[in-house]
Design an enzyme around this catalytic site. Structure first.
Site, mmCIF file in Angstrom:
data_model
loop_
_atom_site.group_PDB
_atom_site.id
_atom_site.type_symbol
_atom_site.label_atom_id
_atom_site.label_comp_id
_atom_site.label_asym_id
_atom_site.label_seq_id
_atom_site.Cartn_x
_atom_site.Cartn_y
_atom_site.Cartn_z
ATOM 1 N N THR A 1 0.833 -1.205 0.000
ATOM 2 C CA THR A 1 0.000 0.000 0.000
ATOM 3 C C THR A 1 0.870 1.259 0.000
ATOM 4 O O THR A 1 0.613 2.202 -0.750
ATOM 5 C CB THR A 1 -0.946 -0.015 1.224
ATOM 6 O OG1 THR A 1 -1.724 -1.216 1.156
ATOM 7 C CG2 THR A 1 -1.862 1.179 1.238
ATOM 8 N N LYS B 1 -7.963 -1.251 -5.701
ATOM 9 C CA LYS B 1 -7.817 -2.420 -4.828
ATOM 10 C C LYS B 1 -9.030 -3.316 -5.108
ATOM 11 O O LYS B 1 -10.101 -3.124 -4.541
ATOM 12 C CB LYS B 1 -7.818 -1.952 -3.362
ATOM 13 C CG LYS B 1 -7.736 -3.065 -2.343
ATOM 14 C CD LYS B 1 -6.311 -3.415 -1.975
ATOM 15 C CE LYS B 1 -6.299 -4.504 -0.892
ATOM 16 N NZ LYS B 1 -4.926 -4.886 -0.534
ATOM 17 N N THR C 1 -9.989 -7.350 2.136
ATOM 18 C CA THR C 1 -10.585 -8.024 3.299
ATOM 19 C C THR C 1 -10.295 -7.178 4.541
ATOM 20 O O THR C 1 -9.429 -6.295 4.518
ATOM 21 C CB THR C 1 -10.009 -9.447 3.475
ATOM 22 O OG1 THR C 1 -8.607 -9.349 3.737
ATOM 23 C CG2 THR C 1 -10.239 -10.300 2.245
ATOM 24 N N GLU D 1 -3.571 -2.972 -6.627
ATOM 25 C CA GLU D 1 -2.940 -3.631 -5.467
ATOM 26 C C GLU D 1 -3.646 -4.940 -5.147
ATOM 27 O O GLU D 1 -4.861 -4.984 -4.965
ATOM 28 C CB GLU D 1 -2.970 -2.715 -4.230
ATOM 29 C CG GLU D 1 -2.266 -3.389 -3.046
ATOM 30 C CD GLU D 1 -2.289 -2.582 -1.751
ATOM 31 O OE1 GLU D 1 -2.541 -1.362 -1.781
ATOM 32 O OE2 GLU D 1 -2.048 -3.215 -0.699
ATOM 33 N N GLY D 2 -2.851 -5.999 -5.022
ATOM 34 C CA GLY D 2 -3.401 -7.293 -4.632
ATOM 35 C C GLY D 2 -3.681 -7.359 -3.141
ATOM 36 O O GLY D 2 -3.550 -6.368 -2.419
ATOM 37 N N ALA D 3 -4.082 -8.534 -2.694
ATOM 38 C CA ALA D 3 -4.245 -8.784 -1.250
ATOM 39 C C ALA D 3 -3.285 -9.918 -0.925
ATOM 40 O O ALA D 3 -3.265 -10.935 -1.617
ATOM 41 C CB ALA D 3 -5.680 -9.180 -0.939
ATOM 42 N N GLY D 4 -2.459 -9.743 0.105
ATOM 43 C CA GLY D 4 -1.480 -10.770 0.443
ATOM 44 C C GLY D 4 -0.487 -10.970 -0.685
ATOM 45 O O GLY D 4 -0.149 -10.032 -1.395
HETATM 46 N N1 LIG Z 1 8.446 2.474 4.270
HETATM 47 C C1 LIG Z 1 7.627 2.472 5.329
HETATM 48 N N2 LIG Z 1 7.784 3.380 6.320
HETATM 49 C C2 LIG Z 1 6.974 3.377 7.391
HETATM 50 N N3 LIG Z 1 5.955 2.509 7.576
HETATM 51 C C3 LIG Z 1 5.754 1.582 6.623
HETATM 52 C C4 LIG Z 1 6.569 1.523 5.465
HETATM 53 N N4 LIG Z 1 6.132 0.501 4.689
HETATM 54 C C5 LIG Z 1 5.096 -0.043 5.351
HETATM 55 N N5 LIG Z 1 4.859 0.599 6.497
HETATM 56 C C6 LIG Z 1 3.806 0.270 7.482
HETATM 57 O O1 LIG Z 1 3.780 -1.139 7.627
HETATM 58 C C7 LIG Z 1 2.451 -1.625 7.621
HETATM 59 C C8 LIG Z 1 2.238 -2.537 6.414
HETATM 60 O O2 LIG Z 1 2.422 -1.795 5.220
HETATM 61 P P1 LIG Z 1 1.377 -1.874 4.026
HETATM 62 O O3 LIG Z 1 1.849 -0.947 2.956
HETATM 63 O O4 LIG Z 1 -0.014 -1.655 4.527
HETATM 64 O O5 LIG Z 1 1.567 -3.401 3.597
HETATM 65 P P2 LIG Z 1 0.683 -4.313 2.622
HETATM 66 O O6 LIG Z 1 -0.112 -3.386 1.740
HETATM 67 O O7 LIG Z 1 1.677 -5.141 1.872
HETATM 68 O O8 LIG Z 1 -0.178 -5.162 3.515
HETATM 69 C C9 LIG Z 1 1.548 -0.391 7.600
HETATM 70 O O9 LIG Z 1 1.215 -0.044 8.907
HETATM 71 C C10 LIG Z 1 2.426 0.668 6.978
HETATM 72 O O10 LIG Z 1 2.035 1.927 7.348
HETATM 73 MG MG LIG Z 2 -2.125 -3.208 1.388
#
Ligand SMILES: Nc1ncnc2c1ncn2[C@@H]1O[C@H](COP(=O)(O)OP(=O)(O)O)[C@@H](O)[C@H]1O
Ligand SMILES: [Mg+2]
Length: 228
Positions: A19, A44, A48, A115-118
């Site tokens: 994300t 997206k 979920t 964006e996918g999920a997982g």
């Molecule tokens: N580069 C980054 N700096 C700070 N926080 C991050 C960073 N990358 C991810 N996070 C935090 O880590 C968690 C997971 O990131 P996210 O982008 O939501 O992962 P995904 O979309 O793959 O599930 C979130 O709380 C996000 O804010």
């Molecule tokens: Mg995500």
């Protein structure tokens, strides 16, 4: 099947930074004057745990997106579980055709950041996986992976799974404290280009994401080609 233009942002795991990466991509590829730029849009298709994890809202915020840059339609499920299970427990079945239909009539000029999920082998119904959605949308994949120990194995497995289904790999985007050895190993053994490294951002704000977005493909125009 549809044939979108853009990128499918997948990853080696949930919580790996897809994300945040998608928000950075919105900043990175929105460049150019408003009248001439290619319209770019985040989507997206399967979310979920919608009550606590709304990636669309997160990208709208972190990517400083306009309404036109967000496509908020798709499967939205309450439980924070794998799509196949969240759907089953809600008494619904996810059909790929229902998802591709949502975008089939959208303007062809659009460039999509989906964006996918997982990760890629997460099930979405009794017989299909997230990678089948990537294939059905006709998009190349960008793999978001951690920089830390364990990432080489997870990233190489993800690349193999994509290639086994003939999905084009646009590159790998690494997220976290930079690790030169892991980056080099992924390029060497995975035969994929690491298109950038996103540092840990504290605090995580739209301004901070905008500042690091330039780290994505700073000199290579492979992603730019896909998104222009
Ligand atoms: N580069 C980054 N700096 C700070 N926080 C991050 C960073 N990358 C991810 N996070 C935090 O880590 C968690 C997971 O990131 P996210 O982008 O939501 O992962 P995904 O979309 O793959 O599930 C979130 O709380 C996000 O804010
Ligand atoms: Mg995500």
């Amino acid at each position: 099947m549809v044939s979108l233009r853009g990128l499918f942002v997948t990853g080696t795991d949930t919580g790996v930074g897809k994300t945040v990466a998608a928000a950075a991509l919105m900043h990175r590829y929105r460049s150019g004057p408003e009248t001439t730029r290619t319209p770019i849009r985040y989507w997206k298709p399967i979310q979920t745990g919608i009550a606590q994890d709304d990636d669309t809202a997160q990208v709208r915020w972190l990517g400083a997106c306009s309404d036109e840059e967000i496509f908020d339609r798709g499967v939205r499920l309450e439980r924070p579980l794998s799509p196949h299970l969240a759907a089953r427990l809600s008494g619904v079945t996810i059909h790929l055709s229902g998802i591709t239909e949502l975008v089939g009539a959208e303007p062809t000029a659009l460039r999509w950041i989906v964006e996918g999920a997982g990760g890629v082998l997460v099930p979405i119904n009794d017989s299909q996986l997230m990678v089948d959605l990537i294939v059905a949308l006709g998009l190349p994949a960008l793999v978001v992976s951690r920089t830390a120990l364990g990432t080489i194995n997870h990233t190489l497995l993800t690349l193999e799974a994509l290639r086994a289904r003939s999905v084009a790999v646009a590159g790998v985007l690494m997220n976290g404290e930079p690790n030169r050895e892991n980056r080099d190993a992924i390029e060497k053994y995975g035969g994929a280009q690491v298109v950038g490294e996103l540092p840990r951002l504290e605090p995580l704000t739209p301004e901070a994401v905008a500042r690091v977005a330039g780290c994505i493909a700073p000199s290579d125009d492979r992603l730019s080609e896909l998104l222009s």
